[in-house]
Each structure stands twice: as C-alpha cells, then as structure tokens.
Write an enzyme that holds these catalytic residues in place. Structure first.
Site, PDB file in Angstrom:
ATOM      1  N   GLY A   9       0.859  -1.188   0.000  1.00 16.11           N
ATOM      2  CA  GLY A   9       0.000   0.000   0.000  1.00 16.11           C
ATOM      3  C   GLY A   9       0.890   1.231   0.000  1.00 16.11           C
ATOM      4  O   GLY A   9       1.585   1.496   0.980  1.00 16.11           O
ATOM      5  N   ASN A  12      -1.258   7.123   1.542  1.00 18.36           N
ATOM      6  CA  ASN A  12      -0.755   8.104   2.514  1.00 18.36           C
ATOM      7  C   ASN A  12       0.036   7.474   3.658  1.00 18.36           C
ATOM      8  O   ASN A  12       1.149   7.898   3.964  1.00 18.36           O
ATOM      9  CB  ASN A  12      -1.931   8.898   3.090  1.00 18.36           C
ATOM     10  CG  ASN A  12      -2.419   9.951   2.112  1.00 18.36           C
ATOM     11  OD1 ASN A  12      -1.676  10.389   1.230  1.00 18.36           O
ATOM     12  ND2 ASN A  12      -3.663  10.354   2.266  1.00 18.36           N
ATOM     13  N   ASP A  33       2.144  -1.494  -4.507  1.00 19.76           N
ATOM     14  CA  ASP A  33       0.753  -1.048  -4.635  1.00 19.76           C
ATOM     15  C   ASP A  33       0.175  -1.636  -5.921  1.00 19.76           C
ATOM     16  O   ASP A  33       0.923  -2.037  -6.821  1.00 19.76           O
ATOM     17  CB  ASP A  33       0.693   0.483  -4.689  1.00 19.76           C
ATOM     18  CG  ASP A  33      -0.679   1.026  -4.277  1.00 19.76           C
ATOM     19  OD1 ASP A  33      -0.804   1.570  -3.159  1.00 19.76           O
ATOM     20  OD2 ASP A  33      -1.631   0.901  -5.083  1.00 19.76           O
ATOM     21  N   HIS A 175      -9.041  -0.123  18.335  1.00 15.45           N
ATOM     22  CA  HIS A 175      -8.787   1.140  17.643  1.00 15.45           C
ATOM     23  C   HIS A 175     -10.128   1.605  17.090  1.00 15.45           C
ATOM     24  O   HIS A 175     -10.568   1.146  16.049  1.00 15.45           O
ATOM     25  CB  HIS A 175      -7.784   0.912  16.517  1.00 15.45           C
ATOM     26  CG  HIS A 175      -7.426   2.157  15.777  1.00 15.45           C
ATOM     27  ND1 HIS A 175      -6.929   3.270  16.405  1.00 15.45           N
ATOM     28  CD2 HIS A 175      -7.482   2.473  14.470  1.00 15.45           C
ATOM     29  CE1 HIS A 175      -6.698   4.203  15.502  1.00 15.45           C
ATOM     30  NE2 HIS A 175      -7.030   3.741  14.316  1.00 15.45           N
TER      31      HIS A 175
END
Ligand code: TXD
Length: 308
Positions: A9, A12, A33, A175
């Site tokens: 990935g 960001n 990616d 989370h």
C-alpha cells in the site's frame, strides 16, 4: 546483508511509513501497490530525498509481489478508509478481500516474515491475517495503540502545558469507539494524571483521544491521518528489526491474558526480533477490565463478516 522490509500500500500511510523507514537506514525497502507507477514514483522521490537528508537507503517501488521475496517484516497498509455513507460492515468486507490477497502473496514469497497490520478495522484485520496466514501468534501484530497513546499524550501535554516528552499515556482496547484510555496509568514525570487534573479535564482528554482520528478526518475532508500513523508503523518495525525489546502498545492475539481469548486487541507488548516477545499484563481495576472486555466483544462481533 541488510534485511528487506516491505510496505504494502503506497497510499498516505504506506508512503509515510516507507519514508520514515528510509530515514532510519535499517534495511532495503520495497513499496508495493496495485496502482501502476504510484509506488515506483514515490520510491524514486524518497530515494532522491536521501541526498538532501543524508540517508542512503535502497528503496524500490513495484506492482509485482515477486519483489517482496524474503522480507523480514511486511507492513500491510493497503485498504480503504471509511468514507461517508460506507457502513462499518462494508469496510470489513472490502478490506478483508485486500488483506486476503496480500496474505496469499506473503505465503508464497515471504513465508517467514513478521506481519504488521495497519489496515482498518485494525483489530479485525490483524485477527484475519493471523488466521489466514497460519503464522504463529508472535509473528502477526497490529499498529494502533501506539498511535492512540501518542494522541492522548498530545492532549495531556496541551492541557498541562508540558512537553509531550514528559508524558506517558496508556491506551488499551480497540482502535475505534471501544478504545480504552487508562488515565490512572497515564503519567507526567511518574505522577498519574488523576493527581494532576480534574475529573472533567480527564474526561475531556479521554473523549478527545477516542475522537482523535475522526477530528483529523473532519479537517482533511478527503482521507484520514497519516503522518503519525505511518511514523508509528515505522517505529514498531524498527523495534523488531533492531531487536529492541521495547514495550509498545500493540494489537496482539490473546490466549487467556487479561481474561480474553481468541481475539486481537491492544495491550502493551515487548517487541523484538521474534515480533511479539512478551505480552505485558497490567493490573486493571474492575471497570477498566470491563471496558476491555466490551472492546473484545465488539471486535468479535465483526468476525462473522470474514470468509476463510
Ligand atoms: O491506526 C491505524 N491502524 C490506522 C489505520 C491509522 C490510519 C489509517 N488506517 C487505515 O490504513 C485506513 O483506514 C486504511 O484502511 C489504511 C490505509 O490508509 P491510507 O490513508 O494510507 O489510505 P490510502 O491513501 O487510500 O492508501 C491505500 C492504498 C492505495 O494506494 C491503494 O491503491 C492501495 O492501498 N491498495 C492496494 N495495494 C496493494 N494491494 C491491494 N489489493 C490494494 N488495494 C488498494
């Protein structure tokens, strides 16, 4: 030979993680990616930044899983963030498919790697990766409690007007909404914040911590936080690669610890060359235990969306 670290990935969070890893000079980095050109372009940019910032790290972007061969650590950041109108269940199903693809490739090319999950919903994806991979529980962990604690540290420091360096914050649980910040175990120069702040101030800090990610999402409007998340994932990777034996809030698979079983949830753990070297069991009060238990039940309620 330098260890190989893969970040799956190149969005960001993945890019920030790879960039921090490059600065640390702890291994060769592969940034992967599905989007053609994206990881290659970002990797080239980061490699070139080394001349300015005085680091020399081999970092390569790719769309081909064959390039992750023999990685020591694989950080999985691939996946969607929850968008307006998207249900939590939808997010689980979509990201589970992405994580499944990553795990199948990791099994093929890096069956001895340690996996660090970042993709949301974090606790569910860590559990899924553990079960799909069949790896021992010490080799599959998740990043989130370190980030949540960093946010709580910030809010405590702001309230008391001290440096964040003087603050320690303890955050357990999931989370998300069922996060369990523990003010009693959060300190400024060893003094619990319960002795330094009013209960209203503490409640405000707890709420701000739980809302920390959402606050940034509402400001950014397109996307979620990534500087602190990417840095936190790089910090945990460094602890593993350098065998630091550092105690870090980590999403871990529990088998009886804290009275919980068959769930991945945030607790303190010692990280080193084997991944999770030891889970640290804190003495919790009844209410804290009950909150942690509720978080575990919530995480487990999403397991029926996973397909194996
Ligand atoms: O504390 C935490 N754990 C988190 C988690 C903190 C921040 C962000 N958190 C979650 O990480 C977030 O909710 C997402 O689920 C992930 C990634 O967040 P990011 O902000 O990096 O999302 P981006 O910028 O959209 O990047 C995702 C990238 C993008 O480049 C896609 O092309 C890629 O993932 N992607 C894939 N890569 C490889 N393989 C597959 N199948 C794939 N699918 C998408």
């Amino acid at each position: 030979m330098k260890p190989k670290i893969t970040v799956i990935g190149a969005g960001n969070v993945g890019a920030q993680c790879a960039y921090r890893l490059a600065q640390k000079e702890i291994g060769e980095i592969i940034l992967l990616d599905v989007v053609e050109g994206l990881p290659q372009g970002k990797a080239l940019d980061m490699y070139q930044a080394g001349s300015v910032d005085n680091y020399n790290t081999n970092i390569r972007g790719t769309n081909d899983y064959a390039d992750i061969k023999d990685s020591s650590v694989v950080v999985i950041t691939a996946g969607l963030a929850r968008k307006p109108g998207m249900s939590r269940d939808d997010l689980v199903i979509k990201n589970a498919a992405i994580v499944k693809d990553a795990i199948n490739n990791i099994l093929k090319y890096s069956p001895h790697a340690i996996l660090l999950l970042v993709t949301n919903p974090l606790d569910v994806m860590t559990y899924y990766a553990l079960k799909l991979s069949g790896f021992p529980k010490n080799r599959v962990l998740g990043m989130a409690p370190l980030l949540d604690a960093a946010r709580m540290q910030y809010f405590i420091a702001q309230t008391l007007k001290v440096s964040t360096k003087e603050v320690y914050a303890e955050v357990l649980g999931s989370h998300g909404d069922s996060m369990v910040p523990v003010p009693r175990l959060s300190t400024v120069k060893s003094k619990p914040i319960t002795e330094l702040l009013s209960s209203e101030q503490i409640e405000q800090i707890v709420q701000k911590t739980k809302n920390g990610g959402a606050e940034i999402v509402s400001l950014l409007k397109t996307g979620s936080a990534y500087y602190a998340p990417g840095s936190a994932a790089a910090h945990m990777t460094e602890a593993i690669i350098k065998d630091k034996q550092e105690i870090i809030g980590t999403c871990c698979y529990l088998e009886g610890e804290y009275g919980l079983s068959d769930v991945c949830i945030g607790v303190p753990a010692k990280l080193g060359k084997n991944g999770i070297e030891k889970i640290i069991e804190l003495d919790l009060l009844a209410e804290e235990k009950s909150d942690l238990n509720k978080a575990a039940q919530f995480i487990k309620s999403l397991f029926n969306l996973l397909t194996f």
